[in-house]
Design a protein around this motif. Structure first.
Motif, mmCIF file in Angstrom:
data_model
loop_
_atom_site.group_PDB
_atom_site.id
_atom_site.type_symbol
_atom_site.label_atom_id
_atom_site.label_comp_id
_atom_site.label_asym_id
_atom_site.label_seq_id
_atom_site.Cartn_x
_atom_site.Cartn_y
_atom_site.Cartn_z
ATOM 1 N N TRP A 167 3.305 -4.867 -5.548
ATOM 2 C CA TRP A 167 2.296 -3.802 -5.652
ATOM 3 C C TRP A 167 0.947 -4.510 -5.979
ATOM 4 O O TRP A 167 -0.143 -3.413 -5.848
ATOM 5 C CB TRP A 167 2.512 -2.803 -6.611
ATOM 6 N N THR A 168 0.695 -5.767 -5.744
ATOM 7 C CA THR A 168 -0.564 -6.383 -6.225
ATOM 8 C C THR A 168 -1.242 -6.760 -4.901
ATOM 9 O O THR A 168 -0.728 -6.863 -3.859
ATOM 10 C CB THR A 168 -0.502 -7.544 -7.019
ATOM 11 N N ASN A 169 -2.554 -7.108 -4.967
ATOM 12 C CA ASN A 169 -3.356 -7.620 -3.876
ATOM 13 C C ASN A 169 -2.806 -9.053 -3.600
ATOM 14 O O ASN A 169 -3.248 -9.662 -2.601
ATOM 15 C CB ASN A 169 -4.824 -7.708 -4.228
ATOM 16 N N ALA A 170 -2.097 -9.798 -4.380
ATOM 17 C CA ALA A 170 -1.490 -10.955 -4.166
ATOM 18 C C ALA A 170 -0.144 -10.766 -3.671
ATOM 19 O O ALA A 170 0.754 -11.778 -3.657
ATOM 20 C CB ALA A 170 -1.524 -11.752 -5.361
ATOM 21 N N ALA A 171 0.444 -9.761 -3.000
ATOM 22 C CA ALA A 171 1.661 -9.375 -2.538
ATOM 23 C C ALA A 171 2.169 -10.384 -1.441
ATOM 24 O O ALA A 171 3.448 -10.876 -1.403
ATOM 25 C CB ALA A 171 1.776 -8.048 -2.066
ATOM 26 N N TYR A 176 0.303 -0.745 12.063
ATOM 27 C CA TYR A 176 -0.745 -2.011 11.659
ATOM 28 C C TYR A 176 -2.209 -1.500 11.372
ATOM 29 O O TYR A 176 -2.933 -2.056 10.745
ATOM 30 C CB TYR A 176 -0.810 -3.029 12.994
ATOM 31 N N GLU A 177 -2.528 -0.457 12.206
ATOM 32 C CA GLU A 177 -3.927 0.087 11.714
ATOM 33 C C GLU A 177 -4.207 0.651 10.435
ATOM 34 O O GLU A 177 -5.150 0.398 9.785
ATOM 35 C CB GLU A 177 -4.219 1.161 12.867
ATOM 36 N N GLU A 178 -3.101 1.387 10.096
ATOM 37 C CA GLU A 178 -3.085 1.975 8.622
ATOM 38 C C GLU A 178 -3.153 0.841 7.532
ATOM 39 O O GLU A 178 -3.746 0.848 6.613
ATOM 40 C CB GLU A 178 -1.976 2.885 8.429
ATOM 41 N N GLU A 179 -2.237 -0.071 7.777
ATOM 42 C CA GLU A 179 -1.900 -1.313 7.041
ATOM 43 C C GLU A 179 -3.321 -1.991 6.888
ATOM 44 O O GLU A 179 -4.039 -2.460 5.591
ATOM 45 C CB GLU A 179 -0.961 -2.205 7.272
ATOM 46 N N ALA A 180 -4.151 -2.395 8.076
ATOM 47 C CA ALA A 180 -5.575 -3.090 8.128
ATOM 48 C C ALA A 180 -6.418 -2.324 7.733
ATOM 49 O O ALA A 180 -7.274 -3.026 6.802
ATOM 50 C CB ALA A 180 -5.612 -3.425 9.592
ATOM 51 N N LYS A 181 -6.294 -1.063 7.662
ATOM 52 C CA LYS A 181 -7.505 -0.170 7.003
ATOM 53 C C LYS A 181 -7.215 -0.235 5.347
ATOM 54 O O LYS A 181 -8.286 -0.413 4.527
ATOM 55 C CB LYS A 181 -7.544 1.261 7.424
ATOM 56 N N ALA A 182 -6.106 -0.156 5.048
ATOM 57 C CA ALA A 182 -5.939 -0.348 3.359
ATOM 58 C C ALA A 182 -6.401 -1.435 2.893
ATOM 59 O O ALA A 182 -6.972 -1.819 1.719
ATOM 60 C CB ALA A 182 -4.517 -0.188 3.263
ATOM 61 N N HIS A 215 0.879 -1.200 -0.165
ATOM 62 C CA HIS A 215 0.145 -0.003 -0.161
ATOM 63 C C HIS A 215 0.827 1.292 -0.103
ATOM 64 O O HIS A 215 0.619 2.288 0.267
ATOM 65 C CB HIS A 215 -0.850 -0.028 1.152
ATOM 66 N N VAL A 216 2.192 1.148 -0.385
ATOM 67 C CA VAL A 216 3.159 2.151 -0.164
ATOM 68 C C VAL A 216 2.894 2.813 1.073
ATOM 69 O O VAL A 216 3.178 4.006 1.181
ATOM 70 C CB VAL A 216 2.836 3.230 -1.162
ATOM 71 N N GLN A 217 3.134 2.112 2.102
ATOM 72 C CA GLN A 217 3.284 2.462 3.584
ATOM 73 C C GLN A 217 4.464 1.941 4.106
ATOM 74 O O GLN A 217 5.036 0.830 3.743
ATOM 75 C CB GLN A 217 2.156 1.848 4.477
ATOM 76 N N PRO A 218 4.999 2.616 4.981
ATOM 77 C CA PRO A 218 6.465 2.429 5.710
ATOM 78 C C PRO A 218 6.223 1.124 6.565
ATOM 79 O O PRO A 218 5.350 0.951 7.188
ATOM 80 C CB PRO A 218 6.968 3.467 6.428
#
Length: 509
Positions: A398-402, A273-279, A92-95
Motif C-alpha cells: 500500500w506504499t509508494n515504495a510498493a 494502465y491509464e488509471e494506474e498511470a494517473k494515480a 492504488h486499490v485498483q484491480p
C-alpha cells in the motif's frame, strides 16, 4: 485427475471464434514477445481450455501477487462467454488483470490445468492467499497446485447465495439473516462461533440442509473469526458491487461473445494502465493534506499512496467517536482485551493488544480485509501509550515504495525518507524530460545523463554482484509507459517511435 467422463469435452465457441483468438494472440505476441498464452486440447485435438496474460499482468504479479482472486462469476452464472479471470489489487486499490481463461467445464482437471498454466506464466510461483468461489473442485485444485497458499472463499460469493438458499422458508428470511450475520461477523472466538452456529441451524431447522453443512465444513475458509495474520488486500468484499472484480462487469455483459471480448481486451488493458498511470502521476505531484495532529496520520503521510492514506485518515478521525473499556489483562502473555464502543456506527467491537509482540487484532477485521489499521485499534494504541503503528501493520503493497525490489524495513522513518527522495527524483526527471525533448541534441544529452546515472546508481546499490543490473538493462529492450494528453497509455519498446500525439506528461523508464 482426468476421468473417463471428462474425455472429449471441448470449449464451446461460435463459428470463427477460434480463428479470431489465434490471430489476436499471434499479433499481441509479435508486438510483445512476453505475451503468454497456452491451449489445452482434448483427445480429438479440439480446443478444451485456453489461457493468456500480457507482460504487464506478469509484472503486476511480481509486485502485487500476494493476494489473487480467481473470478469464475461469468462462467458459473452462464454468461455467453465461458470466461474466468485472475484479478489482483495494486497499491492504488485498483484491480489488476493477472490472466484470463476460457474453460470448457468446472471439473478438477480443468482447474488444475488452469492454475498450473497460470503458475508457469508467473514464473512457477503462487500467491500467499487465493480467493475463489465456494467449490469442491476449485478447493481440490488449489490444494494440489498451491499447497503452501492459504485458500479462502470470497465473502460475497457466500453472502449472495444465502437468500437463494432461504427461498423455501421465506417467512424466516429477515430473522435468519440477522442471526446469521451476528454469528459470522460478531463472533470473536472460535468457541463463540461454534455455539452461535449450532444454535442458528437448530432454531431455523437447517442442520440437515446440505449447503449449510458444507458451509460449516469449510468455515475456516470464509468465516472472519478464523482469519488472523492474513490480508485480502480489498479483494474480498461483502458484495459483488463493492468488490474490485466488479470493475470488469462494464466490459462483460450476459450476451458478450468471445469475439466481442477479445476486441475489447486491449481497451480493457489501456483503461487500467491509464488509471494506474494517473494515480502514479498524482502521487508524485500532490502531497495529501493532514487533517489532524495525530502522530499516526503523520507517520504514514508520505508513505501510503493517496488512496490508502485517504481511507486511513477516516479511521484516524473516526477514533474520536470510539470509547474503550478494559475487559481483561493477562500479565503472563502481556495481552489486554478491550471492548470498544463505536458511536459512529453504534456497534461494539473487541480489540486484543499484545504489548510484547506489538500485535493488535480487532473484531471488525479491517486489517484482514482492507490491509490497514482500524479506528478501534488506533484508540487502543493511544490509550496504551503507543503513538506509532507497528511496522507489521504498514503493508509495503500500500506504499509508494510498493514496486521496490527491496522489502520495506521495520523503521518507517527510513521508508518515509526514501519516499521523499523518490518523489524528488521523479519531479526532477519530469523537468529533465521537458527540457530534453526540445531538440535532438538536448535529448541525446539527457539520455546520456540518465544512462550514466543508472550505471553509477547500479554500481552503488549492487556492489559485489558479478554483473551490473543497470548495464544489463541497457542491452535489453526497455519498456516505457508513455502518457499523452489525448491517448491512453501503452507499452512501447525504447527507441521505437509510435507516433505519440499531444504533450508528453511523463515516462517511466
Amino acid at each position: 485427475m482426468r476421468s473417463q467422463h471428462d474425455k472429449g469435452r471441448r470449449l464451446v465457441l461460435e463459428s470463427g471464434d477460434a480463428q479470431v483468438l489465434l490471430e489476436t494472440f499471434t499479433r499481441m505476441q509479435e508486438e510483445n514477445p512476453k505475451f503468454y498464452y497456452a491451449v489445452d486440447l482434448n483427445e480429438q485435438h479440439q480446443l478444451r481450455n485456453l489461457f493468456w496474460v500480457d507482460a504487464k499482468g506478469m509484472e503486476d504479479f511480481n509486485n502485487f501477487g500476494d493476494v489473487v482472486c480467481l473470478d469464475t462469476t461469468y462462467f458459473t452464472n452462464k454468461y455467453r462467454i465461458p470466461l474466468v479471470l485472475f484479478v489482483g489489487s495494486n497499491h492504488h486499490v485498483q484491480p489488476t488483470l493477472l490472466g484470463c481463461g476460457l474453460i470448457a467445464d468446472e471439473t478438477v482437471y480443468t482447474f488444475v490445468w488452469l492454475l498450473q498454466t497460470w503458475s508457469v506464466a508467473m514464473g512457477d510461483r503462487g500467491p500467499r492467499v487465493m480467493l475463489t468461489d465456494q467449490s469442491n473442485e476449485i478447493k481440490t485444485a488449489v490444494a494440489a497446485v498451491f499447497p503452501r497458499t492459504q485458500h479462502c472463499f470470497c465473502l460475497y460469493y457466500i453472502l449472495e447465495k444465502v437468500p437463494r438458499q432461504l427461498e423455501y422458508f421465506s417467512l424466516w428470511n429477515d430473522a435468519f439473516t440477522v442471526k446469521f450475520h451476528k454469528c459470522v461477523f460478531k463472533s470473536w472466538t472460535e468457541e463463540q462461533f461454534e455455539k452461535r452456529w449450532w444454535k442458528l441451524v437448530d432454531k431455523f431447522h437447517v442442520r440437515e440442509v446440505e449447503w449449510f453443512q458444507s458451509l460449516y465444513e469449510d468455515r475456516r475458509l470464509w468465516v472472519p473469526t478464523f482469519f488472523r495474520d492474513v490480508t485480502f488486500a480489498s479483494l474480498s468484499a461483502y458484495s459483488r458491487a463493492e468488490s474490485l472484480n466488479s470493475k470488469f462487469d462494464k466490459y462483460v455483459q450476459g450476451d458478450t461473445s468471445v469475439n466481442e471480448f477479445v476486441e475489447q481486451y486491449k481497451a480493457i488493458l489501456e483503461d487500467m494502465y491509464e488509471e494506474e498511470a494517473k494515480a502514479d502521476f498524482d502521487a508524485w505531484h500532490e502531497v495529501p493534506e493532514l487533517k489532524s495532529p495525530s502522530p499516526f496520520e503523520k507517520q504514514v503521510h508520505l508513505i501510503y499512496t493517496h488512496e490508502i492514506f485517504t481511507k486511513f485518515q477516516l479511521e484516524v478521525l473516526g477514533a474520536a467517536a470510539c470509547h474503550l473499556k478494559k475487559e481483561s489483562e493477562d500479565e503472563r502473555t502481556t495481552t489486554t482485551v478491550y471492548a470498544v464502543k463505536d458511536f459512529e456506527d453504534d456497534q461494539n467491537y473487541v480489540v486484543e493488544w499484545n504489548v510484547k509482540g506489538s500485535e493488535i487484532c480487532c473484531s471488525c477485521r479491517s486489517f484482514e480485509f482492507k490491509g490497514y489499521l482500524c479506528r478501534h485499534g488506533i484508540v487502543v494504541l493511544q490509550m496504551s501509550g503507543v503513538f506509532s503503528i507497528p511496522s507489521k501493520y504498514v503493508l509495503q503493497r500500500w506504499t509508494n515504495a510498493a514496486r521496490s525490489r527491496k522489502p520495506v524495513s521495520g523503521k518507517l522513518d527510513e521508508v518515509q525518507e526514501r519516499v521523499r527522495r523518490f518523489n524528488d527524483l521523479c519531479r526532477r526527471a519530469i523537468i529533465l524530460g521537458e527540457e530534453g525533448s526540445l531538440s535532438q541534441e538536448s535529448y541525446n544529452i539527457a539520455l546520456s545523463a540518465i544512462r550514466e546515472g543508472l550505471k553509477q546508481c547500479g554500481s552503488v546499490n549492487h556492489s559485489g554482484e558479478e554483473e551490473n543490473v543497470s548495464v544489463e538493462r541497457e542491452s535489453e529492450p526497455q519498456l516505457d509507459i508513455v502518457i499523452s494528453s489525448n491517448k491512453a497509455p501503452r507499452l512501447s519498446e525504447t527507441g521505437k517511435e509510435k507516433g505519440t500525439k499531444g504533450k508528453v506528461g511523463f515516462l517511466v523508464i
